[in-house]
Design a protein around this motif. Structure first.
Motif, PDB file in Angstrom:
ATOM      1  N   THR A 217       0.852  -1.187   0.000  1.00  0.00           N
ATOM      2  CA  THR A 217       0.000   0.000   0.000  1.00  0.00           C
ATOM      3  C   THR A 217       0.890   1.241   0.000  1.00  0.00           C
ATOM      4  O   THR A 217       2.054   1.172   0.397  1.00  0.00           O
ATOM      5  CB  THR A 217      -0.928   0.046   1.235  1.00  0.00           C
ATOM      6  OG1 THR A 217      -0.123   0.053   2.416  1.00  0.00           O
ATOM      7  CG2 THR A 217      -1.870  -1.154   1.271  1.00  0.00           C
ATOM      8  N   ILE A 218       0.291   2.342  -0.450  1.00  0.00           N
ATOM      9  CA  ILE A 218       0.982   3.629  -0.392  1.00  0.00           C
ATOM     10  C   ILE A 218       0.015   4.657   0.181  1.00  0.00           C
ATOM     11  O   ILE A 218      -1.203   4.440   0.199  1.00  0.00           O
ATOM     12  CB  ILE A 218       1.521   4.078  -1.772  1.00  0.00           C
ATOM     13  CG1 ILE A 218       0.395   4.265  -2.793  1.00  0.00           C
ATOM     14  CG2 ILE A 218       2.559   3.092  -2.288  1.00  0.00           C
ATOM     15  CD1 ILE A 218       0.844   4.857  -4.128  1.00  0.00           C
ATOM     16  N   ALA A 219       0.547   5.772   0.627  1.00  0.00           N
ATOM     17  CA  ALA A 219      -0.277   6.846   1.180  1.00  0.00           C
ATOM     18  C   ALA A 219      -1.222   7.387   0.103  1.00  0.00           C
ATOM     19  O   ALA A 219      -0.866   7.433  -1.080  1.00  0.00           O
ATOM     20  CB  ALA A 219       0.613   7.970   1.711  1.00  0.00           C
ATOM     21  N   ASP A 220      -2.418   7.796   0.532  1.00  0.00           N
ATOM     22  CA  ASP A 220      -3.398   8.344  -0.405  1.00  0.00           C
ATOM     23  C   ASP A 220      -2.832   9.531  -1.179  1.00  0.00           C
ATOM     24  O   ASP A 220      -3.083   9.670  -2.384  1.00  0.00           O
ATOM     25  CB  ASP A 220      -4.670   8.762   0.338  1.00  0.00           C
ATOM     26  CG  ASP A 220      -5.468   7.568   0.847  1.00  0.00           C
ATOM     27  OD1 ASP A 220      -5.251   6.436   0.358  1.00  0.00           O
ATOM     28  OD2 ASP A 220      -6.309   7.775   1.745  1.00  0.00           O
ATOM     29  N   ALA A 221      -2.076  10.390  -0.512  1.00  0.00           N
ATOM     30  CA  ALA A 221      -1.497  11.563  -1.177  1.00  0.00           C
ATOM     31  C   ALA A 221      -0.520  11.133  -2.268  1.00  0.00           C
ATOM     32  O   ALA A 221      -0.495  11.733  -3.361  1.00  0.00           O
ATOM     33  CB  ALA A 221      -0.806  12.470  -0.160  1.00  0.00           C
ATOM     34  N   ASP A 222       0.276  10.111  -2.016  1.00  0.00           N
ATOM     35  CA  ASP A 222       1.188   9.585  -3.039  1.00  0.00           C
ATOM     36  C   ASP A 222       0.399   9.025  -4.216  1.00  0.00           C
ATOM     37  O   ASP A 222       0.745   9.254  -5.376  1.00  0.00           O
ATOM     38  CB  ASP A 222       2.090   8.489  -2.463  1.00  0.00           C
ATOM     39  CG  ASP A 222       3.186   9.019  -1.567  1.00  0.00           C
ATOM     40  OD1 ASP A 222       3.383  10.252  -1.511  1.00  0.00           O
ATOM     41  OD2 ASP A 222       3.852   8.190  -0.917  1.00  0.00           O
ATOM     42  N   TYR A 223      -0.657   8.282  -3.903  1.00  0.00           N
ATOM     43  CA  TYR A 223      -1.478   7.693  -4.957  1.00  0.00           C
ATOM     44  C   TYR A 223      -2.055   8.785  -5.863  1.00  0.00           C
ATOM     45  O   TYR A 223      -1.947   8.700  -7.086  1.00  0.00           O
ATOM     46  CB  TYR A 223      -2.601   6.842  -4.357  1.00  0.00           C
ATOM     47  CG  TYR A 223      -3.486   6.216  -5.409  1.00  0.00           C
ATOM     48  CD1 TYR A 223      -3.065   5.084  -6.105  1.00  0.00           C
ATOM     49  CD2 TYR A 223      -4.717   6.762  -5.721  1.00  0.00           C
ATOM     50  CE1 TYR A 223      -3.860   4.521  -7.094  1.00  0.00           C
ATOM     51  CE2 TYR A 223      -5.517   6.207  -6.705  1.00  0.00           C
ATOM     52  CZ  TYR A 223      -5.086   5.085  -7.376  1.00  0.00           C
ATOM     53  OH  TYR A 223      -5.866   4.534  -8.361  1.00  0.00           O
ATOM     54  N   GLU A 224      -2.633   9.814  -5.264  1.00  0.00           N
ATOM     55  CA  GLU A 224      -3.235  10.895  -6.044  1.00  0.00           C
ATOM     56  C   GLU A 224      -2.184  11.618  -6.897  1.00  0.00           C
ATOM     57  O   GLU A 224      -2.436  11.940  -8.064  1.00  0.00           O
ATOM     58  CB  GLU A 224      -3.956  11.885  -5.129  1.00  0.00           C
ATOM     59  CG  GLU A 224      -5.194  11.303  -4.468  1.00  0.00           C
ATOM     60  CD  GLU A 224      -6.211  10.737  -5.452  1.00  0.00           C
ATOM     61  OE1 GLU A 224      -6.403  11.331  -6.544  1.00  0.00           O
ATOM     62  OE2 GLU A 224      -6.807   9.693  -5.147  1.00  0.00           O
ATOM     63  N   ARG A 225      -1.019  11.856  -6.328  1.00  0.00           N
ATOM     64  CA  ARG A 225       0.066  12.513  -7.068  1.00  0.00           C
ATOM     65  C   ARG A 225       0.502  11.662  -8.272  1.00  0.00           C
ATOM     66  O   ARG A 225       0.699  12.176  -9.379  1.00  0.00           O
ATOM     67  CB  ARG A 225       1.252  12.759  -6.129  1.00  0.00           C
ATOM     68  CG  ARG A 225       2.443  13.456  -6.761  1.00  0.00           C
ATOM     69  CD  ARG A 225       3.575  13.675  -5.768  1.00  0.00           C
ATOM     70  NE  ARG A 225       3.938  12.503  -4.990  1.00  0.00           N
ATOM     71  CZ  ARG A 225       4.688  11.490  -5.436  1.00  0.00           C
ATOM     72  NH1 ARG A 225       5.172  11.521  -6.661  1.00  0.00           N
ATOM     73  NH2 ARG A 225       4.972  10.462  -4.661  1.00  0.00           N
ATOM     74  N   LEU A 226       0.601  10.358  -8.070  1.00  0.00           N
ATOM     75  CA  LEU A 226       1.031   9.470  -9.148  1.00  0.00           C
ATOM     76  C   LEU A 226      -0.057   9.328 -10.213  1.00  0.00           C
ATOM     77  O   LEU A 226       0.254   9.232 -11.410  1.00  0.00           O
ATOM     78  CB  LEU A 226       1.451   8.117  -8.579  1.00  0.00           C
ATOM     79  CG  LEU A 226       2.724   8.182  -7.729  1.00  0.00           C
ATOM     80  CD1 LEU A 226       2.929   6.882  -6.950  1.00  0.00           C
ATOM     81  CD2 LEU A 226       3.946   8.503  -8.570  1.00  0.00           C
TER      82      LEU A 226
END
Length: 154
Positions: free
Chosen positions: A120-129
């Motif tokens: 899993t990754i942080a939601d903020a990282d996911y949105e940025r990617l």
């Protein structure tokens, strides 16, 4: 599609958890998808792609494609061979400095993979990617999150 300037292949090797993708037909209904890379003495990259089909406890599927570095200046453009003689376009278009998150794209912009060293990754990282994927010209409405269990649950 531009790639990252350079990839240290030794650092790139190992397990990458598929966080989201525009799935190929093989990856539809994939759970716990992991792509594992190794570097051969000849520079080729034997790959193991595993996942559970349809559910976390679904049957385990394993595929063993082989990667071939096409651009040895950057090591960021590969051919990925599932079936001989076809080598599919495989481009490392984003790679975190610490080699913890990656986006793999294709010139055709038909498939894309967002992967990480953790399930899993942080939601903020996911949105940025996801924003980066959109900037590469992908239709992110086709992007699907891949269900991943924590390592303790596997």
């Amino acid at each position: 599609m531009p790639t990252v300037p350079t990839v240290d292949l030794n650092r790139f090797m190992g397990d990458w958890y598929v966080i989201a993708n525009i799935p190929t037909f093989l990856e539809r209904d994939a759970y716990n998808a992991v792509e594992s890379y190794a570097l051969d003495d000849d520079g080729n990259i034997p790959t193991t792609f595993t996942f559970n089909k349809g559910a976390f406890d679904g049957p385990k599927k394993t595929y063993r494609p082989k990667g071939f570095v096409r651009d040895t200046q950057s090591n960021a453009e590969w051919g990925m061979q599932f079936i001989w003689p076809i080598k599919a376009d495989y481009r490392i278009v984003h790679l975190n400095e610490d080699y913890s998150q990656v986006i793999i794209g294709r010139n055709a912009r038909d498939y894309v993979w967002l992967m990480a060293r953790t399930p899993t990754i942080a939601d903020a990282d996911y949105e940025r990617l996801v924003q980066k994927i959109a900037q590469f010209g992908y239709d992110v409405t086709k992007l699907k999150k891949v269900p991943q269990q924590s390592l303790d649950e596997r």
